[in-house]
Scaffold this motif. Structure first.
Motif, PDB file in Angstrom:
ATOM      1  N   ASP A  18       2.912   9.422  -4.975  1.00 41.45           N
ATOM      2  CA  ASP A  18       2.029  10.542  -5.337  1.00 41.45           C
ATOM      3  C   ASP A  18       1.818  11.497  -4.161  1.00 41.45           C
ATOM      4  O   ASP A  18       1.789  12.719  -4.338  1.00 41.45           O
ATOM      5  N   ILE A  19       1.640  10.938  -2.962  1.00 43.21           N
ATOM      6  CA  ILE A  19       1.417  11.791  -1.778  1.00 43.21           C
ATOM      7  C   ILE A  19       2.649  12.659  -1.535  1.00 43.21           C
ATOM      8  O   ILE A  19       2.557  13.867  -1.309  1.00 43.21           O
ATOM      9  N   ARG A  79      -4.437  15.423   8.797  1.00 47.02           N
ATOM     10  CA  ARG A  79      -4.397  13.994   8.497  1.00 47.02           C
ATOM     11  C   ARG A  79      -4.328  13.795   6.983  1.00 47.02           C
ATOM     12  O   ARG A  79      -4.965  14.527   6.222  1.00 47.02           O
ATOM     13  N   VAL A  80      -3.527  12.827   6.566  1.00 48.18           N
ATOM     14  CA  VAL A  80      -3.479  12.418   5.162  1.00 48.18           C
ATOM     15  C   VAL A  80      -3.760  10.915   5.165  1.00 48.18           C
ATOM     16  O   VAL A  80      -2.883  10.103   5.426  1.00 48.18           O
ATOM     17  N   ASP A  81      -5.032  10.582   4.969  1.00 50.06           N
ATOM     18  CA  ASP A  81      -5.472   9.177   5.032  1.00 50.06           C
ATOM     19  C   ASP A  81      -6.015   8.755   3.674  1.00 50.06           C
ATOM     20  O   ASP A  81      -6.758   9.502   3.043  1.00 50.06           O
ATOM     21  N   ARG A  82      -5.659   7.570   3.254  1.00 51.90           N
ATOM     22  CA  ARG A  82      -6.096   7.058   1.943  1.00 51.90           C
ATOM     23  C   ARG A  82      -6.491   5.595   2.075  1.00 51.90           C
ATOM     24  O   ARG A  82      -6.195   4.938   3.070  1.00 51.90           O
ATOM     25  N   GLU A  83      -7.108   5.080   1.015  1.00 56.12           N
ATOM     26  CA  GLU A  83      -7.393   3.648   0.926  1.00 56.12           C
ATOM     27  C   GLU A  83      -6.977   3.171  -0.449  1.00 56.12           C
ATOM     28  O   GLU A  83      -7.042   3.931  -1.413  1.00 56.12           O
ATOM     29  N   VAL A  84      -6.561   1.922  -0.529  1.00 56.90           N
ATOM     30  CA  VAL A  84      -6.212   1.345  -1.834  1.00 56.90           C
ATOM     31  C   VAL A  84      -6.533  -0.140  -1.821  1.00 56.90           C
ATOM     32  O   VAL A  84      -6.350  -0.812  -0.803  1.00 56.90           O
ATOM     33  N   ALA A  96       0.845  -1.201   0.000  1.00 61.99           N
ATOM     34  CA  ALA A  96       0.000   0.000   0.000  1.00 61.99           C
ATOM     35  C   ALA A  96       0.881   1.252   0.000  1.00 61.99           C
ATOM     36  O   ALA A  96       0.570   2.245  -0.670  1.00 61.99           O
ATOM     37  N   THR A  97       1.984   1.204   0.747  1.00 63.81           N
ATOM     38  CA  THR A  97       2.921   2.336   0.778  1.00 63.81           C
ATOM     39  C   THR A  97       3.503   2.562  -0.620  1.00 63.81           C
ATOM     40  O   THR A  97       3.593   3.704  -1.093  1.00 63.81           O
TER      41      THR A  97
END
Ligand SMILES: [Fe+2]
Ligand SMILES: [Fe+2]
Length: 264
Positions: free
Chosen positions: A24-25, A257-262, A17-18
Protein backbone atom coordinates in the motif's frame (compact mmCIF):
# COMPACT_ATOMS: atom_id res chain seq x y z
CA UNK A 1 11.96 10.20 -9.10
CA UNK A 2 10.66 8.90 -5.77
CA UNK A 3 12.62 6.48 -3.61
CA UNK A 4 11.46 4.84 -0.39
CA UNK A 5 14.31 3.75 1.92
CA UNK A 6 13.36 1.34 4.71
CA UNK A 7 15.39 0.90 7.91
CA UNK A 8 16.85 -2.41 9.12
CA UNK A 9 14.18 -5.10 8.56
CA UNK A 10 14.44 -7.38 11.56
CA UNK A 11 13.76 -11.13 11.42
CA UNK A 12 10.41 -12.76 10.61
CA UNK A 13 8.22 -10.13 12.35
CA UNK A 14 9.97 -7.41 10.32
CA UNK A 15 9.43 -9.35 7.11
CA UNK A 16 5.77 -9.92 7.95
CA UNK A 17 5.26 -6.24 8.78
CA UNK A 18 6.89 -5.34 5.44
CA UNK A 19 4.51 -7.71 3.66
CA UNK A 20 1.53 -6.23 5.51
CA UNK A 21 2.38 -2.55 4.91
CA UNK A 22 4.71 -2.02 1.97
CA UNK A 23 2.40 -2.83 -0.99
CA UNK A 24 0.00 0.00 0.00
CA UNK A 25 2.81 2.44 0.85
CA UNK A 26 4.56 1.77 -2.44
CA UNK A 27 1.35 2.35 -4.37
CA UNK A 28 0.27 5.40 -2.34
CA UNK A 29 3.56 7.26 -2.88
CA UNK A 30 4.11 5.92 -6.43
CA UNK A 31 7.66 4.87 -5.57
CA UNK A 32 10.05 4.28 -8.46
CA UNK A 33 12.43 2.32 -6.25
CA UNK A 34 12.26 0.76 -2.79
CA UNK A 35 15.52 0.10 -0.93
CA UNK A 36 15.86 -1.62 2.45
CA UNK A 37 18.70 -2.34 4.84
CA UNK A 38 18.65 -6.11 5.40
CA UNK A 39 21.56 -6.85 7.76
CA UNK A 40 19.06 -8.31 10.31
CA UNK A 41 16.52 -9.82 7.92
CA UNK A 42 17.16 -13.48 8.75
CA UNK A 43 16.58 -14.37 12.43
CA UNK A 44 17.84 -10.91 13.38
CA UNK A 45 21.36 -11.50 12.04
CA UNK A 46 22.47 -11.86 8.45
CA UNK A 47 20.68 -12.67 5.21
CA UNK A 48 19.32 -15.70 3.38
CA UNK A 49 17.75 -15.95 -0.08
CA UNK A 50 14.44 -16.96 1.50
CA UNK A 51 14.33 -13.86 3.69
CA UNK A 52 15.27 -11.60 0.78
CA UNK A 53 12.63 -13.28 -1.41
CA UNK A 54 9.96 -12.60 1.25
CA UNK A 55 10.57 -8.86 1.28
CA UNK A 56 11.18 -8.66 -2.46
CA UNK A 57 7.72 -10.11 -2.94
CA UNK A 58 6.38 -7.33 -0.68
CA UNK A 59 7.98 -4.69 -2.95
CA UNK A 60 11.61 -4.14 -1.88
CA UNK A 61 13.80 -3.88 -5.01
CA UNK A 62 17.39 -3.68 -3.74
CA UNK A 63 19.21 -4.22 -0.47
CA UNK A 64 21.90 -2.52 1.60
CA UNK A 65 23.42 -3.88 4.80
CA UNK A 66 26.00 -3.38 7.54
CA UNK A 67 28.13 -5.16 10.12
CA UNK A 68 25.66 -8.08 10.57
CA UNK A 69 25.51 -8.99 6.89
CA UNK A 70 28.22 -11.66 7.40
CA UNK A 71 26.35 -13.64 10.07
CA UNK A 72 24.92 -16.35 7.73
CA UNK A 73 27.37 -18.08 5.35
CA UNK A 74 24.80 -18.02 2.52
CA UNK A 75 25.63 -14.34 2.03
CA UNK A 76 28.78 -15.22 0.11
CA UNK A 77 26.68 -17.06 -2.51
CA UNK A 78 24.14 -14.23 -2.62
CA UNK A 79 26.90 -11.70 -3.35
CA UNK A 80 27.73 -13.74 -6.47
CA UNK A 81 24.10 -14.29 -7.51
CA UNK A 82 23.07 -11.82 -10.26
CA UNK A 83 19.41 -12.17 -9.18
CA UNK A 84 20.04 -10.14 -6.02
CA UNK A 85 21.35 -6.60 -5.59
CA UNK A 86 22.81 -6.75 -2.08
CA UNK A 87 25.48 -4.26 -1.02
CA UNK A 88 27.83 -4.44 1.96
CA UNK A 89 29.68 -1.40 3.30
CA UNK A 90 32.21 -0.24 0.68
CA UNK A 91 34.92 0.55 3.22
CA UNK A 92 35.68 -3.07 4.20
CA UNK A 93 39.27 -4.04 3.31
CA UNK A 94 40.13 -4.32 -0.37
CA UNK A 95 39.36 -7.83 -1.62
CA UNK A 96 36.47 -8.52 0.81
CA UNK A 97 33.56 -10.42 -0.78
CA UNK A 98 30.68 -8.36 -2.14
CA UNK A 99 30.49 -4.79 -3.33
CA UNK A 100 29.69 -1.47 -1.68
CA UNK A 101 28.39 0.50 -4.67
CA UNK A 102 26.22 -0.32 -7.63
CA UNK A 103 24.40 1.42 -10.46
CA UNK A 104 20.65 0.64 -10.41
CA UNK A 105 18.96 1.21 -13.81
CA UNK A 106 15.52 2.87 -13.57
CA UNK A 107 13.96 3.25 -17.03
CA UNK A 108 16.09 5.83 -18.85
CA UNK A 109 17.67 6.95 -15.56
CA UNK A 110 20.25 5.39 -13.30
CA UNK A 111 20.81 5.62 -9.59
CA UNK A 112 24.11 5.00 -7.84
CA UNK A 113 23.55 3.21 -4.53
CA UNK A 114 26.41 3.35 -2.02
CA UNK A 115 26.74 1.58 1.34
CA UNK A 116 29.30 2.74 3.91
CA UNK A 117 29.92 1.97 7.57
CA UNK A 118 30.95 4.35 10.34
CA UNK A 119 33.90 3.66 12.63
CA UNK A 120 33.02 5.17 16.01
CA UNK A 121 31.98 2.46 18.53
CA UNK A 122 31.91 -0.16 15.77
CA UNK A 123 34.10 -3.26 16.20
CA UNK A 124 35.48 -3.52 12.67
CA UNK A 125 38.62 -1.63 11.66
CA UNK A 126 37.38 -0.25 8.37
CA UNK A 127 38.76 2.30 5.93
CA UNK A 128 37.77 5.93 6.35
CA UNK A 129 34.15 6.19 5.10
CA UNK A 130 34.55 9.89 4.23
CA UNK A 131 37.50 9.33 1.90
CA UNK A 132 35.94 6.13 0.56
CA UNK A 133 32.93 8.19 -0.53
CA UNK A 134 35.24 10.65 -2.32
CA UNK A 135 36.99 7.78 -4.09
CA UNK A 136 33.71 6.17 -5.17
CA UNK A 137 32.34 9.47 -6.51
CA UNK A 138 35.50 9.91 -8.55
CA UNK A 139 35.23 6.33 -9.82
CA UNK A 140 31.65 6.90 -11.05
CA UNK A 141 32.32 10.39 -12.46
CA UNK A 142 32.21 9.12 -16.05
CA UNK A 143 29.21 6.83 -15.50
CA UNK A 144 27.19 9.95 -14.45
CA UNK A 145 24.26 8.66 -12.40
CA UNK A 146 21.01 10.71 -12.18
CA UNK A 147 20.90 10.25 -8.42
CA UNK A 148 23.24 9.00 -5.68
CA UNK A 149 21.91 7.53 -2.44
CA UNK A 150 24.15 6.56 0.47
CA UNK A 151 23.27 4.23 3.36
CA UNK A 152 25.64 5.28 6.15
CA UNK A 153 25.55 2.43 8.66
CA UNK A 154 26.89 3.89 11.89
CA UNK A 155 26.43 4.04 15.64
CA UNK A 156 26.90 7.64 16.73
CA UNK A 157 24.93 10.70 15.72
CA UNK A 158 28.02 12.94 15.51
CA UNK A 159 29.72 10.77 12.87
CA UNK A 160 26.47 10.53 10.91
CA UNK A 161 25.77 14.30 11.05
CA UNK A 162 29.38 15.12 10.06
CA UNK A 163 29.20 12.62 7.19
CA UNK A 164 25.92 14.16 6.02
CA UNK A 165 27.47 17.64 5.82
CA UNK A 166 30.57 16.19 4.14
CA UNK A 167 28.37 14.58 1.46
CA UNK A 168 26.06 17.62 1.15
CA UNK A 169 25.80 18.77 -2.47
CA UNK A 170 27.82 15.76 -3.68
CA UNK A 171 25.07 13.12 -3.38
CA UNK A 172 21.26 13.12 -3.48
CA UNK A 173 20.63 11.58 -0.09
CA UNK A 174 22.36 10.19 2.98
CA UNK A 175 20.31 7.93 5.23
CA UNK A 176 21.62 6.52 8.49
CA UNK A 177 21.02 2.93 9.60
CA UNK A 178 22.21 0.52 12.36
CA UNK A 179 20.78 2.00 15.58
CA UNK A 180 17.23 0.79 14.80
CA UNK A 181 15.93 3.97 16.50
CA UNK A 182 14.29 6.44 14.09
CA UNK A 183 15.42 10.05 14.37
CA UNK A 184 13.19 13.10 13.87
CA UNK A 185 15.71 15.08 11.78
CA UNK A 186 14.77 14.24 8.19
CA UNK A 187 15.85 17.39 6.35
CA UNK A 188 17.35 18.91 3.23
CA UNK A 189 20.90 20.05 4.06
CA UNK A 190 22.09 23.52 2.88
CA UNK A 191 23.55 22.30 -0.43
CA UNK A 192 20.54 20.15 -1.36
CA UNK A 193 21.22 16.66 -0.02
CA UNK A 194 18.38 14.87 1.78
CA UNK A 195 19.48 13.54 5.16
CA UNK A 196 18.24 11.58 8.15
CA UNK A 197 20.45 10.40 11.03
CA UNK A 198 18.69 7.04 11.35
CA UNK A 199 15.84 5.44 9.44
CA UNK A 200 14.89 3.23 12.38
CA UNK A 201 13.81 -0.38 11.89
CA UNK A 202 11.00 -2.70 10.90
CA UNK A 203 10.13 -5.15 13.65
CA UNK A 204 8.88 -5.52 17.22
CA UNK A 205 7.97 -2.22 18.90
CA UNK A 206 8.31 -3.02 22.62
CA UNK A 207 11.78 -4.48 22.27
CA UNK A 208 15.43 -3.38 22.32
CA UNK A 209 16.51 -3.12 18.67
CA UNK A 210 14.19 -6.07 17.91
CA UNK A 211 15.48 -8.29 20.73
CA UNK A 212 13.28 -9.44 23.65
CA UNK A 213 13.53 -6.57 26.17
CA UNK A 214 13.82 -8.94 29.18
CA UNK A 215 17.03 -10.46 27.75
CA UNK A 216 18.68 -7.09 27.21
CA UNK A 217 17.64 -5.81 30.66
CA UNK A 218 19.13 -9.01 32.15
CA UNK A 219 22.35 -8.39 30.25
CA UNK A 220 22.66 -4.90 31.69
CA UNK A 221 21.74 -6.06 35.20
CA UNK A 222 24.07 -9.08 35.33
CA UNK A 223 26.83 -8.09 32.86
CA UNK A 224 26.76 -11.71 31.66
CA UNK A 225 26.52 -12.72 27.98
CA UNK A 226 22.97 -13.61 26.88
CA UNK A 227 21.51 -15.51 23.96
CA UNK A 228 19.51 -12.99 21.92
CA UNK A 229 15.98 -13.91 20.82
CA UNK A 230 13.66 -11.82 18.68
CA UNK A 231 10.88 -10.20 20.71
CA UNK A 232 7.45 -11.81 20.44
CA UNK A 233 5.63 -8.49 20.78
CA UNK A 234 2.81 -8.62 18.20
CA UNK A 235 3.02 -4.84 17.60
CA UNK A 236 5.47 -3.97 14.77
CA UNK A 237 6.95 -0.65 13.73
CA UNK A 238 7.77 0.13 10.09
CA UNK A 239 10.27 3.00 9.67
CA UNK A 240 11.31 4.55 6.38
CA UNK A 241 11.78 7.80 4.51
CA UNK A 242 10.47 8.94 1.17
CA UNK A 243 12.96 10.94 -0.92
CA UNK A 244 11.87 12.98 -3.94
CA UNK A 245 14.71 13.53 -6.37
CA UNK A 246 15.28 16.23 -8.97
CA UNK A 247 17.25 14.21 -11.53
CA UNK A 248 18.21 17.42 -13.40
CA UNK A 249 20.21 18.69 -10.42
CA UNK A 250 20.80 15.21 -8.88
CA UNK A 251 19.74 16.74 -5.55
CA UNK A 252 16.71 16.16 -3.34
CA UNK A 253 13.45 18.08 -3.58
CA UNK A 254 11.90 16.66 -0.45
CA UNK A 255 12.37 14.10 2.31
CA UNK A 256 9.75 12.91 4.78
CA UNK A 257 9.43 10.13 7.29
CA UNK A 258 6.99 7.34 6.43
CA UNK A 259 6.44 5.48 9.70
CA UNK A 260 3.65 3.01 10.43
CA UNK A 261 2.61 0.41 12.98
CA UNK A 262 0.89 -2.92 12.47
CA UNK A 263 -0.26 -5.68 14.78
CA UNK A 264 0.53 -9.15 13.49
FE1 LIG B 1 20.66 -3.41 12.22
FE1 LIG C 1 24.36 -2.82 12.13
Amino acid sequence: MKVLFIGDIDAKPGRQATTALLPDIRKHYACDLVIANVENVSHGKGVTRKALDDIREAGVDVFTSGNHVWDKPEVFEIFNDPNYVLLRPANYPHGTAGSGAKIIPLGDKKLLLINLQGRVFMHENLDDPFRTLEKLLKQYEKDVPDAIIVDFHAEVTSEKRAFGFFADGKVTAVVGTHTHVPTADAQILPKGTAYVTDLGMVGPKHAVLGVDKEIIMRQFLTQLPQRFETSEDPLQIFCSVLIEINTATKLAKHIERVDREVKL
